[in-house]
Design a protein around this motif. Sequence first.
Motif, mmCIF file in Angstrom:
data_model
loop_
_atom_site.group_PDB
_atom_site.id
_atom_site.type_symbol
_atom_site.label_atom_id
_atom_site.label_comp_id
_atom_site.label_asym_id
_atom_site.label_seq_id
_atom_site.Cartn_x
_atom_site.Cartn_y
_atom_site.Cartn_z
ATOM 1 N N UNK A 29 74.210 69.837 82.074
ATOM 2 C CA UNK A 29 74.848 69.014 81.041
ATOM 3 C C UNK A 29 73.854 68.087 80.346
ATOM 4 N N UNK A 30 72.585 68.211 80.711
ATOM 5 C CA UNK A 30 71.561 67.361 80.092
ATOM 6 C C UNK A 30 70.222 68.099 80.079
ATOM 7 N N UNK A 31 69.364 67.743 79.118
ATOM 8 C CA UNK A 31 68.012 68.303 79.097
ATOM 9 C C UNK A 31 67.056 67.445 79.900
ATOM 10 N N UNK A 32 67.573 66.310 80.374
ATOM 11 C CA UNK A 32 66.712 65.390 81.123
ATOM 12 C C UNK A 32 66.924 65.572 82.620
ATOM 13 N N UNK A 33 66.222 64.777 83.418
ATOM 14 C CA UNK A 33 66.418 64.795 84.866
ATOM 15 C C UNK A 33 67.821 64.241 85.156
ATOM 16 N N UNK A 34 68.718 65.045 85.744
ATOM 17 C CA UNK A 34 70.091 64.586 85.948
ATOM 18 C C UNK A 34 70.190 63.316 86.805
ATOM 19 N N UNK A 35 69.238 63.122 87.696
ATOM 20 C CA UNK A 35 69.278 61.913 88.533
ATOM 21 C C UNK A 35 68.996 60.656 87.707
ATOM 22 N N UNK A 36 68.129 60.805 86.707
ATOM 23 C CA UNK A 36 67.826 59.653 85.843
ATOM 24 C C UNK A 36 69.031 59.351 84.948
ATOM 25 N N UNK A 37 69.631 60.421 84.399
ATOM 26 C CA UNK A 37 70.816 60.227 83.557
ATOM 27 C C UNK A 37 71.930 59.563 84.375
ATOM 28 N N UNK A 38 72.120 60.052 85.613
ATOM 29 C CA UNK A 38 73.161 59.460 86.467
ATOM 30 C C UNK A 38 72.869 57.983 86.739
ATOM 31 N N UNK A 50 71.563 59.596 73.803
ATOM 32 C CA UNK A 50 70.162 59.203 73.969
ATOM 33 C C UNK A 50 70.060 58.002 74.889
ATOM 34 N N UNK A 51 71.152 57.242 74.977
ATOM 35 C CA UNK A 51 71.153 56.052 75.823
ATOM 36 C C UNK A 51 72.395 56.027 76.709
ATOM 37 N N UNK A 52 72.351 56.782 77.809
ATOM 38 C CA UNK A 52 73.531 56.873 78.674
ATOM 39 C C UNK A 52 74.022 55.519 79.196
ATOM 40 N N UNK A 53 73.108 54.579 79.426
ATOM 41 C CA UNK A 53 73.545 53.279 79.933
ATOM 42 C C UNK A 53 74.387 52.551 78.887
ATOM 43 N N UNK A 54 73.892 52.498 77.671
ATOM 44 C CA UNK A 54 74.631 51.806 76.607
ATOM 45 C C UNK A 54 75.950 52.521 76.308
ATOM 46 N N UNK A 55 75.912 53.862 76.322
ATOM 47 C CA UNK A 55 77.139 54.623 76.053
ATOM 48 C C UNK A 55 78.188 54.300 77.110
ATOM 49 N N UNK A 56 77.771 54.285 78.377
ATOM 50 C CA UNK A 56 78.704 53.996 79.469
ATOM 51 C C UNK A 56 79.254 52.586 79.364
ATOM 52 N N UNK A 57 78.357 51.659 79.040
ATOM 53 C CA UNK A 57 78.771 50.254 78.884
ATOM 54 C C UNK A 57 79.873 50.113 77.833
ATOM 55 N N UNK A 58 79.710 50.851 76.747
ATOM 56 C CA UNK A 58 80.700 50.775 75.672
ATOM 57 C C UNK A 58 82.040 51.354 76.144
ATOM 58 N N UNK A 59 82.006 52.483 76.858
ATOM 59 C CA UNK A 59 83.252 53.043 77.416
ATOM 60 C C UNK A 59 83.894 52.048 78.373
ATOM 61 N N UNK A 60 83.070 51.434 79.211
ATOM 62 C CA UNK A 60 83.584 50.503 80.220
ATOM 63 C C UNK A 60 84.248 49.295 79.562
ATOM 64 N N UNK A 61 83.647 48.811 78.490
ATOM 65 C CA UNK A 61 84.224 47.651 77.796
ATOM 66 C C UNK A 61 85.585 47.993 77.204
ATOM 67 N N UNK A 62 85.677 49.153 76.578
ATOM 68 C CA UNK A 62 86.955 49.553 75.981
ATOM 69 C C UNK A 62 88.034 49.733 77.045
ATOM 70 N N UNK A 63 87.671 50.415 78.148
ATOM 71 C CA UNK A 63 88.662 50.699 79.184
ATOM 72 C C UNK A 63 89.107 49.417 79.896
ATOM 73 N N UNK A 64 88.172 48.506 80.160
ATOM 74 C CA UNK A 64 88.555 47.312 80.918
ATOM 75 C C UNK A 64 89.311 46.339 80.020
ATOM 76 N N UNK A 65 88.997 46.343 78.756
ATOM 77 C CA UNK A 65 89.729 45.540 77.769
ATOM 78 C C UNK A 65 91.206 45.899 77.853
#
Length: 215
Positions: A15-24, A195-210
């Motif tokens: 599901x990624x072209x990068x190292x999956x452990x880094x993406x995780x 390109x930025x899994x951390x920021x993408x996740x943060x944005x999902x987390x903010x919407x869901x917890x809101x």
Amino acid sequence: MKELLQVYFILGSNNTDRDPLIVLEEALQGGVTLFQFREKGDHALQADVKVTLAQQMKELCHRYNVPFIVNDDVSLALDIGADGVHVGQDDMSITDIKKRCPEDWIVGVSATNQSEAEKAVADGADYIGVGPIFGTNTKKDAKRPIGLSGVKQIRAVAPSIPIVAIGGIQLTDVIPLMKVGADGVSIISAISQSEKPMQATQAFARHASYFHQGM
Ligand code: TPS
């Protein structure tokens, strides 16, 4: 359980072209609440290599206090001490899994319609993965998208089971999905291909917890 479903990230090595452990790890830093290891499809890892990646991902999740779920492969989940499994309609039944697994395991099942959801409730599933909501390129054998109305219909017959919505979900879908009864969203590509899994996740987390805090 409903809190754990807020940002349910799923990842396999293809599901990624990068190292999956880094993406995780980046996603975990962004606030993933539950993780599923799903090693399926083209070039999916097999045997020892699959076990090793699963083991490494489990350790990483546990470092962030996030439960680690395995897709489909109940034996692998038992062998490596996972926190649960997620199965599809054609995989091992919830009833059979419950006979083999630790009592505190999280056992989830996919549901596309009302009758599958009702059966999941009767079988004692801990949550249902409802979808595909929208079109998805990630799952080759995905059924026809059910949209927001599909979630609403399932919620009507299963008022209390925890529901996570899945399939083609983007950030702007989170609040509308939660308004029709989802407790959270499950995501592969919108995080793994970002390109930025951390920021993408943060944005999902903010919407869901809101939403969870009562908008
Ligand atoms: C919790 N499933 C339905 S759509 C899809 C998958 C893997 C693709 C999503 O990818 N519910 C849960 N786990 C599962 N594995 C499924 C359902 C099955 P994308 O976000 O890239 O569209």
